[in-house]
Structure formats: C-alpha cells, structure tokens
Design a protein around this motif. Structure first.
Motif, mmCIF file in Angstrom:
data_model
loop_
_atom_site.group_PDB
_atom_site.id
_atom_site.type_symbol
_atom_site.label_atom_id
_atom_site.label_comp_id
_atom_site.label_asym_id
_atom_site.label_seq_id
_atom_site.Cartn_x
_atom_site.Cartn_y
_atom_site.Cartn_z
ATOM 1 N N SER A 30 45.813 45.941 42.587
ATOM 2 C CA SER A 30 44.927 46.729 41.730
ATOM 3 C C SER A 30 43.488 46.238 41.885
ATOM 4 O O SER A 30 43.235 45.141 42.405
ATOM 5 N N ASP A 31 42.558 47.030 41.408
ATOM 6 C CA ASP A 31 41.149 46.643 41.493
ATOM 7 C C ASP A 31 40.848 45.393 40.676
ATOM 8 O O ASP A 31 39.861 44.712 40.912
ATOM 9 N N GLU A 66 40.597 42.385 42.937
ATOM 10 C CA GLU A 66 39.281 42.274 43.567
ATOM 11 C C GLU A 66 38.237 41.783 42.572
ATOM 12 O O GLU A 66 37.399 40.957 42.897
ATOM 13 N N SER A 76 31.807 43.651 44.894
ATOM 14 C CA SER A 76 33.061 44.265 44.452
ATOM 15 C C SER A 76 34.190 43.250 44.446
ATOM 16 O O SER A 76 35.196 43.436 43.780
ATOM 17 N N HIS A 112 35.961 42.758 47.001
ATOM 18 C CA HIS A 112 36.933 43.235 47.997
ATOM 19 C C HIS A 112 37.072 42.270 49.170
ATOM 20 O O HIS A 112 38.179 41.828 49.483
ATOM 21 N N ASP A 119 39.719 43.038 33.997
ATOM 22 C CA ASP A 119 40.666 44.116 34.214
ATOM 23 C C ASP A 119 42.061 43.513 34.358
ATOM 24 O O ASP A 119 42.203 42.311 34.562
#
Length: 76
Positions: free
Chosen positions: A11-12, A15, A25, A27, A64
């Motif tokens: 999931s983001d 990252e 980001s 990433h 998150d």
C-alpha cells in the motif's frame, strides 16, 4: 509470472513510511529497501521489511495504514 518469481504488493503507506522529506513520495526509498533484501527467503524478507518499515514509521510518524504482501511463485 513464472516459477521462481516473487511478487511484492504494498500500500502507499509503506512508501509513506520511507518518505525522507515532505516533497518525497518514499517510492524509490521503499523500492531500494525491497531490492536490498530480495535475495532472502520470503519469511526472512518479510521480517526484514517489517522491521525497516516499523523503524521508519516510528521516526517519521504515522501517516497511513501499511500493508506489504510477498508471494513466491512455485511450480504448479
């Protein structure tokens, strides 16, 4: 996918845990972490990634939810 391949789904939030700055980001940092442990057995790799994500998450603060799924593709 072929036998011997490994699939990494995330999931983001994974990252985001590696975000070095507000404009990043995370990433590439997360991909670099995955590549650094890709040679390990899947069980060891998952523990190493969980430790890295947890460490980064503690330092950078929660942003998150985080999900990382590793799948080894075996012969049918």
């Amino acid at each position: 996918l072929s036998p011997g391949d490994r699939l990494v789904l995330y999931s983001d939030g994974a990252e985001a845990a590696f975000r070095a700055s507000p404009s990043s980001s995370g990433h590439q940092e997360f991909v670099d972490a995955v590549l650094a442990v890709r040679h390990m057995p899947v069980e060891t790799m998952s523990l190493q990634l969980a430790g890295l994500v947890d460490d980064r998450h503690r330092r950078n603060g929660p942003e998150d939810d985080i999900t990382v799924l590793l799948l080894d593709i075996d012969e049918a």
